[in-house]
Design a protein around this motif. Structure first.
Motif, PDB file in Angstrom:
ATOM      1  N   LEU A  73      37.618  63.522  15.567  1.00 22.76           N
ATOM      2  CA  LEU A  73      36.650  63.996  16.555  1.00 22.76           C
ATOM      3  C   LEU A  73      35.398  63.143  16.519  1.00 22.76           C
ATOM      4  O   LEU A  73      34.871  62.830  15.447  1.00 22.76           O
ATOM      5  CB  LEU A  73      36.287  65.444  16.192  1.00 22.76           C
ATOM      6  N   ARG A  74      34.928  62.760  17.699  1.00 28.55           N
ATOM      7  CA  ARG A  74      33.679  61.984  17.811  1.00 28.55           C
ATOM      8  C   ARG A  74      33.036  62.385  19.128  1.00 28.55           C
ATOM      9  O   ARG A  74      33.701  62.415  20.156  1.00 28.55           O
ATOM     10  CB  ARG A  74      34.033  60.495  17.762  1.00 28.55           C
ATOM     11  N   ARG A  75      31.767  62.690  19.103  1.00 23.83           N
ATOM     12  CA  ARG A  75      31.050  63.119  20.313  1.00 23.83           C
ATOM     13  C   ARG A  75      31.768  64.296  20.982  1.00 23.83           C
ATOM     14  O   ARG A  75      31.848  64.395  22.210  1.00 23.83           O
ATOM     15  CB  ARG A  75      30.915  61.955  21.303  1.00 23.83           C
ATOM     16  N   GLY A  76      32.334  65.151  20.138  1.00 23.26           N
ATOM     17  CA  GLY A  76      32.989  66.358  20.636  1.00 23.26           C
ATOM     18  C   GLY A  76      34.300  66.086  21.364  1.00 23.26           C
ATOM     19  O   GLY A  76      34.829  67.001  22.033  1.00 23.26           O
ATOM     20  N   ARG A  77      34.858  64.894  21.237  1.00 24.55           N
ATOM     21  CA  ARG A  77      36.124  64.560  21.910  1.00 24.55           C
ATOM     22  C   ARG A  77      37.037  63.843  20.904  1.00 24.55           C
ATOM     23  O   ARG A  77      36.570  63.377  19.872  1.00 24.55           O
ATOM     24  CB  ARG A  77      35.878  63.583  23.074  1.00 24.55           C
ATOM     25  N   PRO A  78      38.322  63.721  21.241  1.00 24.57           N
ATOM     26  CA  PRO A  78      39.191  62.965  20.327  1.00 24.57           C
ATOM     27  C   PRO A  78      38.656  61.542  20.138  1.00 24.57           C
ATOM     28  O   PRO A  78      38.110  60.949  21.073  1.00 24.57           O
ATOM     29  CB  PRO A  78      40.535  62.922  21.066  1.00 24.57           C
ATOM     30  N   THR A  79      38.769  61.038  18.914  1.00 22.85           N
ATOM     31  CA  THR A  79      38.353  59.658  18.645  1.00 22.85           C
ATOM     32  C   THR A  79      39.249  58.707  19.451  1.00 22.85           C
ATOM     33  O   THR A  79      40.314  59.095  19.929  1.00 22.85           O
ATOM     34  CB  THR A  79      38.457  59.366  17.134  1.00 22.85           C
ATOM     35  N   THR A  80      38.819  57.459  19.576  1.00 18.70           N
ATOM     36  CA  THR A  80      39.523  56.522  20.464  1.00 18.70           C
ATOM     37  C   THR A  80      40.981  56.319  20.027  1.00 18.70           C
ATOM     38  O   THR A  80      41.886  56.281  20.865  1.00 18.70           O
ATOM     39  CB  THR A  80      38.759  55.180  20.528  1.00 18.70           C
ATOM     40  N   HIS A  81      41.233  56.234  18.717  1.00 18.04           N
ATOM     41  CA  HIS A  81      42.637  56.020  18.300  1.00 18.04           C
ATOM     42  C   HIS A  81      43.478  57.279  18.496  1.00 18.04           C
ATOM     43  O   HIS A  81      44.702  57.194  18.609  1.00 18.04           O
ATOM     44  CB  HIS A  81      42.718  55.530  16.841  1.00 18.04           C
ATOM     45  N   LYS A  82      42.840  58.449  18.551  1.00 17.22           N
ATOM     46  CA  LYS A  82      43.596  59.685  18.829  1.00 17.22           C
ATOM     47  C   LYS A  82      43.902  59.779  20.324  1.00 17.22           C
ATOM     48  O   LYS A  82      44.972  60.208  20.726  1.00 17.22           O
ATOM     49  CB  LYS A  82      42.780  60.919  18.394  1.00 17.22           C
ATOM     50  N   LYS A  83      42.923  59.393  21.143  1.00 14.70           N
ATOM     51  CA  LYS A  83      43.100  59.451  22.599  1.00 14.70           C
ATOM     52  C   LYS A  83      44.096  58.382  23.056  1.00 14.70           C
ATOM     53  O   LYS A  83      44.916  58.623  23.931  1.00 14.70           O
ATOM     54  CB  LYS A  83      41.727  59.216  23.258  1.00 14.70           C
ATOM     55  N   PHE A  84      44.033  57.200  22.440  1.00 16.43           N
ATOM     56  CA  PHE A  84      44.931  56.098  22.799  1.00 16.43           C
ATOM     57  C   PHE A  84      45.904  55.914  21.626  1.00 16.43           C
ATOM     58  O   PHE A  84      46.791  56.742  21.457  1.00 16.43           O
ATOM     59  CB  PHE A  84      44.128  54.836  23.121  1.00 16.43           C
ATOM     60  N   ASP A  85      45.733  54.912  20.826  1.00 14.94           N
ATOM     61  CA  ASP A  85      46.560  54.666  19.642  1.00 14.94           C
ATOM     62  C   ASP A  85      45.786  53.693  18.765  1.00 14.94           C
ATOM     63  O   ASP A  85      44.792  53.110  19.211  1.00 14.94           O
ATOM     64  CB  ASP A  85      47.930  54.087  20.042  1.00 14.94           C
ATOM     65  N   GLN A  86      46.234  53.493  17.535  1.00 13.75           N
ATOM     66  CA  GLN A  86      45.441  52.675  16.600  1.00 13.75           C
ATOM     67  C   GLN A  86      45.295  51.228  17.056  1.00 13.75           C
ATOM     68  O   GLN A  86      44.211  50.650  16.964  1.00 13.75           O
ATOM     69  CB  GLN A  86      46.090  52.694  15.221  1.00 13.75           C
ATOM     70  N   ALA A  87      46.386  50.630  17.533  1.00 17.85           N
ATOM     71  CA  ALA A  87      46.315  49.217  17.935  1.00 17.85           C
ATOM     72  C   ALA A  87      45.305  49.050  19.070  1.00 17.85           C
ATOM     73  O   ALA A  87      44.479  48.129  19.060  1.00 17.85           O
ATOM     74  CB  ALA A  87      47.695  48.722  18.352  1.00 17.85           C
ATOM     75  N   THR A  88      45.365  49.974  20.037  1.00 14.85           N
ATOM     76  CA  THR A  88      44.426  49.888  21.164  1.00 14.85           C
ATOM     77  C   THR A  88      42.992  50.073  20.671  1.00 14.85           C
ATOM     78  O   THR A  88      42.074  49.375  21.119  1.00 14.85           O
ATOM     79  CB  THR A  88      44.777  50.951  22.231  1.00 14.85           C
ATOM     80  N   ALA A  89      42.794  51.000  19.729  1.00 13.13           N
ATOM     81  CA  ALA A  89      41.434  51.248  19.224  1.00 13.13           C
ATOM     82  C   ALA A  89      40.894  50.020  18.484  1.00 13.13           C
ATOM     83  O   ALA A  89      39.717  49.666  18.633  1.00 13.13           O
ATOM     84  CB  ALA A  89      41.426  52.470  18.297  1.00 13.13           C
ATOM     85  N   ILE A  90      41.750  49.349  17.738  1.00  6.86           N
ATOM     86  CA  ILE A  90      41.306  48.124  17.036  1.00  6.86           C
ATOM     87  C   ILE A  90      40.889  47.079  18.070  1.00  6.86           C
ATOM     88  O   ILE A  90      39.816  46.466  17.969  1.00  6.86           O
ATOM     89  CB  ILE A  90      42.422  47.582  16.114  1.00  6.86           C
ATOM     90  N   LEU A  91      41.718  46.912  19.095  1.00  8.32           N
ATOM     91  CA  LEU A  91      41.407  45.904  20.115  1.00  8.32           C
ATOM     92  C   LEU A  91      40.187  46.308  20.951  1.00  8.32           C
ATOM     93  O   LEU A  91      39.398  45.440  21.351  1.00  8.32           O
ATOM     94  CB  LEU A  91      42.625  45.672  21.020  1.00  8.32           C
ATOM     95  N   ALA A  92      40.028  47.596  21.197  1.00  7.50           N
ATOM     96  CA  ALA A  92      38.842  48.055  21.938  1.00  7.50           C
ATOM     97  C   ALA A  92      37.589  47.702  21.136  1.00  7.50           C
ATOM     98  O   ALA A  92      36.600  47.193  21.682  1.00  7.50           O
ATOM     99  CB  ALA A  92      38.913  49.565  22.182  1.00  7.50           C
ATOM    100  N   GLY A  93      37.624  47.948  19.823  1.00  9.54           N
ATOM    101  CA  GLY A  93      36.479  47.599  18.967  1.00  9.54           C
ATOM    102  C   GLY A  93      36.230  46.103  18.973  1.00  9.54           C
ATOM    103  O   GLY A  93      35.092  45.648  19.164  1.00  9.54           O
ATOM    104  N   ASP A  94      37.288  45.329  18.811  1.00  8.09           N
ATOM    105  CA  ASP A  94      37.140  43.859  18.818  1.00  8.09           C
ATOM    106  C   ASP A  94      36.520  43.393  20.132  1.00  8.09           C
ATOM    107  O   ASP A  94      35.623  42.527  20.142  1.00  8.09           O
ATOM    108  CB  ASP A  94      38.509  43.171  18.685  1.00  8.09           C
ATOM    109  N   SER A  95      37.006  43.950  21.234  1.00  9.95           N
ATOM    110  CA  SER A  95      36.544  43.484  22.552  1.00  9.95           C
ATOM    111  C   SER A  95      35.110  43.920  22.820  1.00  9.95           C
ATOM    112  O   SER A  95      34.354  43.206  23.490  1.00  9.95           O
ATOM    113  CB  SER A  95      37.466  44.011  23.655  1.00  9.95           C
ATOM    114  N   LEU A  96      34.714  45.086  22.296  1.00 11.69           N
ATOM    115  CA  LEU A  96      33.313  45.512  22.451  1.00 11.69           C
ATOM    116  C   LEU A  96      32.390  44.627  21.622  1.00 11.69           C
ATOM    117  O   LEU A  96      31.286  44.278  22.060  1.00 11.69           O
ATOM    118  CB  LEU A  96      33.153  46.982  22.030  1.00 11.69           C
ATOM    119  N   LEU A  97      32.847  44.251  20.436  1.00 10.77           N
ATOM    120  CA  LEU A  97      32.043  43.369  19.581  1.00 10.77           C
ATOM    121  C   LEU A  97      31.788  42.037  20.292  1.00 10.77           C
ATOM    122  O   LEU A  97      30.652  41.541  20.319  1.00 10.77           O
ATOM    123  CB  LEU A  97      32.781  43.151  18.250  1.00 10.77           C
TER     124      LEU A  97
END
Ligand code: GRG
Length: 278
Positions: A73-97
């Motif tokens: 849970l983050r900001r009262g919603r599922p965390t990004t890897h819960k909403k999507f999946d771990q690989a997508t969350a890693i890439l989302a973080g990389d791309s935001l950086l």
């Protein structure tokens, strides 16, 4: 985040999910307000603020991953890897950086390339080895992830937190001085103010972990005690940590004295940090 067709839709959606769904936007607020002390046009400070928020949101996405804090849970919603999946969350973080440095380097952020370079260097240093990522590493080591758990004293905790949480908040204030081409004394005052706000922010976060309501905070609480984690609150106790917090707010106000009444909003922000409930 423009929606060009060449961009993978799922990655773009996960980046939007991680950045645009709530959050206080406190770091961009610091950039805009510190820059406004020098009359910097808001279009520029919003660019620098967006770059900083991208770094912050990437750090939250990666921090929530199972290999790090493993939060649902983050900001009262599922965390990004819960909403999507771990690989997508890693890439989302990389791309935001990387998007952060794209934004900071654009001419809309500042027409002078030397100012943009100063901004990029300061942002890189706040985010990396000697800043947020380094602080996160110290934090994981202190938990005993890579061997025996380290016994941290107050000075160790303060150093770790200044890196992990403080560096980005400090950059937020420094960015205003960089964009505004501040005089050395003004730059130093904002840098010190940022460091104080960073320390206060983390103590408030630790207090929320002890006393906060998960429904209001938007994430699980009691995690630090559960992990026997050394924090300012666990070392000093709740009451002394609160005294320290309000001492920092007073120091923040004194630090901004050279700016007079123009710094009223930043002073109020320091009080907000100490009193926040989420
Ligand atoms: C993964 C490289 C890497 C670093 C992670 C920021 C961080 C480092 C970890 C987050 C852990 C944490 C809860 C730290 C306490 C302070 C903090 C950063 C709280 C979250 O920031 P807020 O309250 O969040 O500004 P919002 O949701 O309002 O944007």
């Amino acid at each position: 985040l423009p929606g060009e067709r060449v961009r993978p839709k799922r990655l773009l959606e996960s980046m939007r999910y991680a950045t645009l769904g709530g959050g206080k936007r406190f770091r961009p607020f610091l950039v805009v307000e510190s820059a406004s002390l020098f009359g910097v046009p808001r279009e520029r400070s919003l660019m620098a603020g967006a770059a900083l928020e991208c770094i912050h949101c990437y750090s939250l996405v990666h921090d929530d991953l199972p290999a790090m804090d493993n939060d649902d849970l983050r900001r009262g919603r599922p965390t990004t890897h819960k909403k999507f999946d771990q690989a997508t969350a890693i890439l989302a973080g990389d791309s935001l950086l990387t998007l952060a440095f794209d934004i900071a380097s654009r001419v809309e952020t500042h027409p002078d390339p030397a100012i943009r370079a100063a901004l990029v260097i300061a942002l890189a240093r706040a985010s990396g080895l000697g800043g947020m990522a380094g602080g996160q590493m110290l934090d994981l080591a202190a938990e005993g992830r890579f061997g025996d758990a380290a016994r941290l004293g107050l000075a160790d905790v303060e150093e770790l937190q200044a890196m992990k949480t403080g560096a980005l908040l400090r950059f937020g204030c420094l960015a205003g001085a960089i964009l505004g081409e501040a005089k050395e004394g003004e730059r130093q005052a904002l840098d010190r103010f940022g460091a104080i706000v960073g320390e206060a922010f983390q103590i408030a976060d630790d207090l929320l972990d002890v006393e906060g309501d998960p429904a209001t905070v938007g994430k699980a609480t009691g995690k630090d005690a559960g992990a026997h984690k050394a924090t300012t609150v666990s070392i000093l106790g709740v009451e002394r940590a609160k005294q320290k917090l309000f001492g920092l707010v007073a120091e923040a106000e004194t630090t901004l004295a050279p700016f007079g009444a123009r710094a009223g909003i930043l002073k109020a922000a320091a009080r907000f940090v100490a009193e926040r409930r989420a």
